[in-house]
Write a protein that holds these residues in place. Structure first.
Motif, PDB file in Angstrom:
ATOM      1  N   VAL A  26      -8.914  -7.290   8.665  1.00  0.00           N
ATOM      2  CA  VAL A  26      -8.598  -8.175   7.546  1.00  0.00           C
ATOM      3  C   VAL A  26      -8.451  -9.622   8.006  1.00  0.00           C
ATOM      4  N   LEU A  27      -7.485  -9.891   8.866  1.00  0.00           N
ATOM      5  CA  LEU A  27      -7.220 -11.275   9.258  1.00  0.00           C
ATOM      6  C   LEU A  27      -8.428 -11.928   9.925  1.00  0.00           C
ATOM      7  N   SER A  28      -9.170 -11.166  10.713  1.00  0.00           N
ATOM      8  CA  SER A  28     -10.341 -11.726  11.406  1.00  0.00           C
ATOM      9  C   SER A  28     -11.429 -12.171  10.433  1.00  0.00           C
ATOM     10  N   ARG A  29     -11.399 -11.635   9.204  1.00  0.00           N
ATOM     11  CA  ARG A  29     -12.418 -11.976   8.201  1.00  0.00           C
ATOM     12  C   ARG A  29     -11.942 -13.045   7.212  1.00  0.00           C
ATOM     13  N   PHE A  30     -10.693 -13.461   7.321  1.00  0.00           N
ATOM     14  CA  PHE A  30     -10.157 -14.435   6.360  1.00  0.00           C
ATOM     15  C   PHE A  30     -10.949 -15.741   6.429  1.00  0.00           C
ATOM     16  N   GLU A  31     -11.380 -16.193   5.244  1.00  0.00           N
ATOM     17  CA  GLU A  31     -12.196 -17.401   5.069  1.00  0.00           C
ATOM     18  C   GLU A  31     -13.594 -17.269   5.692  1.00  0.00           C
ATOM     19  N   LYS A  32     -14.026 -16.009   5.946  1.00  0.00           N
ATOM     20  CA  LYS A  32     -15.333 -15.797   6.558  1.00  0.00           C
ATOM     21  C   LYS A  32     -16.201 -14.821   5.775  1.00  0.00           C
ATOM     22  N   VAL A  33     -15.711 -14.324   4.636  1.00  0.00           N
ATOM     23  CA  VAL A  33     -16.480 -13.332   3.890  1.00  0.00           C
ATOM     24  C   VAL A  33     -16.696 -13.782   2.451  1.00  0.00           C
ATOM     25  N   THR A  34     -17.764 -13.269   1.850  1.00  0.00           N
ATOM     26  CA  THR A  34     -18.007 -13.488   0.421  1.00  0.00           C
ATOM     27  C   THR A  34     -17.450 -12.295  -0.343  1.00  0.00           C
ATOM     28  N   SER A  98      -8.025 -11.388  -4.448  1.00  0.00           N
ATOM     29  CA  SER A  98      -8.435 -12.664  -5.040  1.00  0.00           C
ATOM     30  C   SER A  98      -7.929 -13.837  -4.202  1.00  0.00           C
ATOM     31  N   ASN A  99      -6.680 -13.746  -3.750  1.00  0.00           N
ATOM     32  CA  ASN A  99      -6.157 -14.764  -2.834  1.00  0.00           C
ATOM     33  C   ASN A  99      -6.988 -14.810  -1.558  1.00  0.00           C
ATOM     34  N   PHE A 100      -7.202 -13.638  -0.975  1.00  0.00           N
ATOM     35  CA  PHE A 100      -7.939 -13.525   0.288  1.00  0.00           C
ATOM     36  C   PHE A 100      -9.323 -14.153   0.167  1.00  0.00           C
ATOM     37  N   ALA A 101     -10.036 -13.810  -0.905  1.00  0.00           N
ATOM     38  CA  ALA A 101     -11.403 -14.300  -1.087  1.00  0.00           C
ATOM     39  C   ALA A 101     -11.448 -15.792  -1.398  1.00  0.00           C
ATOM     40  N   SER A 102     -10.321 -16.333  -1.912  1.00  0.00           N
ATOM     41  CA  SER A 102     -10.273 -17.753  -2.275  1.00  0.00           C
ATOM     42  C   SER A 102      -9.710 -18.638  -1.165  1.00  0.00           C
ATOM     43  N   GLY A 103      -9.330 -18.020  -0.053  1.00  0.00           N
ATOM     44  CA  GLY A 103      -8.772 -18.788   1.048  1.00  0.00           C
ATOM     45  C   GLY A 103      -7.292 -19.078   0.910  1.00  0.00           C
ATOM     46  N   ILE A 104      -6.612 -18.350   0.018  1.00  0.00           N
ATOM     47  CA  ILE A 104      -5.165 -18.512  -0.155  1.00  0.00           C
ATOM     48  C   ILE A 104      -4.464 -17.514   0.778  1.00  0.00           C
ATOM     49  N   PRO A 105      -3.649 -17.971   1.722  1.00  0.00           N
ATOM     50  CA  PRO A 105      -3.109 -17.075   2.751  1.00  0.00           C
ATOM     51  C   PRO A 105      -1.893 -16.266   2.303  1.00  0.00           C
ATOM     52  N   ILE A 106      -2.027 -15.579   1.178  1.00  0.00           N
ATOM     53  CA  ILE A 106      -0.990 -14.664   0.706  1.00  0.00           C
ATOM     54  C   ILE A 106      -1.667 -13.361   0.304  1.00  0.00           C
ATOM     55  N   PHE A 107      -1.679 -12.408   1.208  1.00  0.00           N
ATOM     56  CA  PHE A 107      -2.301 -11.103   0.996  1.00  0.00           C
ATOM     57  C   PHE A 107      -1.660 -10.129   1.977  1.00  0.00           C
ATOM     58  N   SER A 108      -1.906  -8.841   1.774  1.00  0.00           N
ATOM     59  CA  SER A 108      -1.222  -7.851   2.606  1.00  0.00           C
ATOM     60  C   SER A 108      -1.992  -6.541   2.648  1.00  0.00           C
ATOM     61  N   VAL A 109      -1.544  -5.676   3.543  1.00  0.00           N
ATOM     62  CA  VAL A 109      -2.019  -4.296   3.622  1.00  0.00           C
ATOM     63  C   VAL A 109      -0.831  -3.412   3.272  1.00  0.00           C
ATOM     64  N   SER A 110      -1.019  -2.486   2.340  1.00  0.00           N
ATOM     65  CA  SER A 110       0.078  -1.636   1.884  1.00  0.00           C
ATOM     66  C   SER A 110      -0.265  -0.167   2.109  1.00  0.00           C
ATOM     67  N   LEU A 111       0.643   0.557   2.759  1.00  0.00           N
ATOM     68  CA  LEU A 111       0.434   1.980   3.043  1.00  0.00           C
ATOM     69  C   LEU A 111       1.709   2.758   2.746  1.00  0.00           C
ATOM     70  N   ALA A 112       1.570   3.851   2.005  1.00  0.00           N
ATOM     71  CA  ALA A 112       2.705   4.727   1.709  1.00  0.00           C
ATOM     72  C   ALA A 112       2.306   6.174   1.962  1.00  0.00           C
ATOM     73  N   LEU A 113       3.299   6.995   2.257  1.00  0.00           N
ATOM     74  CA  LEU A 113       3.092   8.435   2.371  1.00  0.00           C
ATOM     75  C   LEU A 113       3.890   9.114   1.271  1.00  0.00           C
ATOM     76  N   VAL A 114       3.191   9.877   0.421  1.00  0.00           N
ATOM     77  CA  VAL A 114       3.826  10.578  -0.693  1.00  0.00           C
ATOM     78  C   VAL A 114       3.781  12.076  -0.418  1.00  0.00           C
ATOM     79  N   VAL A 115       4.947  12.720  -0.481  1.00  0.00           N
ATOM     80  CA  VAL A 115       5.056  14.166  -0.281  1.00  0.00           C
ATOM     81  C   VAL A 115       5.859  14.742  -1.447  1.00  0.00           C
ATOM     82  N   ASN A 116       5.272  15.708  -2.146  1.00  0.00           N
ATOM     83  CA  ASN A 116       5.932  16.343  -3.295  1.00  0.00           C
ATOM     84  C   ASN A 116       6.408  15.319  -4.327  1.00  0.00           C
ATOM     85  N   GLY A 117       5.561  14.330  -4.571  1.00  0.00           N
ATOM     86  CA  GLY A 117       5.861  13.338  -5.586  1.00  0.00           C
ATOM     87  C   GLY A 117       6.855  12.272  -5.177  1.00  0.00           C
TER      88      GLY A 117
END
Length: 266
Positions: A26-34, A98-117
């Motif tokens: 992700v970070l390596s591609r910031f401001e480098k991708v369409t 949308s932030n990432f693609a526009s060059g706005i440095p506010i974005f994240s990666v989100s991961l959760a583990l759900v077990v039995n709801g």
């Protein structure tokens, strides 16, 4: 709760893996991708697809017992993963594309583990600021290895900063917030996962969003809960549901602010 991430070494392996992949994919591609536009109107970049692919491979190698649901997975794959009796990972590879693609440095990666709801573990990584918010059910929340507690010296709603996404609210509620704002100031940062985490960190004290998907909120929801904050939908229900359906969200750092905020929104 699964006992897996009670183990400090396993927990650190997961955190280190997500941070490393986010920097590489992700970070390596910031401001480098369409970007392209998906059928639902949302934005997609190479960082989204490559981060999802790399994360799915990492998780399958380390913890093959769990299914996987990514934002970029098909609807059929998402529904099947949530039906898993073992549990399933829920990933938003780039939250705030949308932030990432526009060059706005506010974005994240989100991961959760759900077990039995139930969300039993979650993390949100902001690669631009190198901030890792994380939580395990019943074990508290953390920010870069330090305990994270939702608290604020602001004791009344009129002193607060509100994090509000107007675009997804009803016209009636949005107009009310504009014409008679109950808080001191308002922000909209463009990353739902970070919205939740910034509430947990007290960077905003009250929050409102009209429609977010499970990959947007699952990890952040747990982080707010474990930090001691409070949340519900606009209808007063639990935000968390074990299916792919958009949910509104209302949250606050303290019980007192949460009640005052809910009263205003009602």
């Amino acid at each position: 709760m699964t006992q897996l991430f009670n183990n400090a070494q396993e927990w650190q392996t997961l955190k280190d893996g997500i941070v490393t992949l986010a920097k590489q994919e992700v970070l390596s591609r910031f401001e480098k991708v369409t970007s392209t536009t998906k059928a639902d109107g949302s934005v997609l970049t190479e960082a989204d697809t490559e981060m999802q692919k790399a994360t799915a491979e990492f998780l399958m190698k380390q913890w093959p017992q769990f299914d996987f649901l990514g934002e970029e997975s098909s609807q059929e794959e998402q529904a099947e993963a949530l039906r898993s009796t073992q549990g399933c990972w829920i990933l938003d590879p780039v939250d705030g594309t949308s932030n990432f693609a526009s060059g706005i440095p506010i974005f994240s990666v989100s991961l959760a583990l759900v077990v039995n709801g139930q969300v039993v573990a979650g993390m949100v990584y902001d690669p631009d600021r190198d901030e890792l918010f994380a939580a395990r059910k019943g074990l508290g929340a953390e920010l870069n290895h330090q305990p994270l507690v939702a608290e604020t010296p602001k004791t009344t709603l009129k002193k607060c900063i509100g994090i509000v996404d107007f675009k997804r609210l009803s016209a009636e509620l949005a107009l009310k917030l504009v014409q008679t704002p109950p808080y001191a100031s308002q922000r909209s940062i463009g990353s739902v996962a970070l919205d939740w985490c910034w509430i947990a960190a007290g960077r905003g004290q009250v929050y409102c969003h009209g429609a977010q998907n499970i990959w947007d909120y699952a990890a952040g929801w747990l982080i707010v809960e474990e930090a001691g904050g409070q949340s519900a939908t606009l209808d007063g229900e639990s935000v968390l549901v074990d299916r792919v359906v958009k949910r509104s969200a209302v949250a606050a750092t303290t019980p007192e602010l949460f009640k005052e905020w809910q009263d205003y929104l009602a």
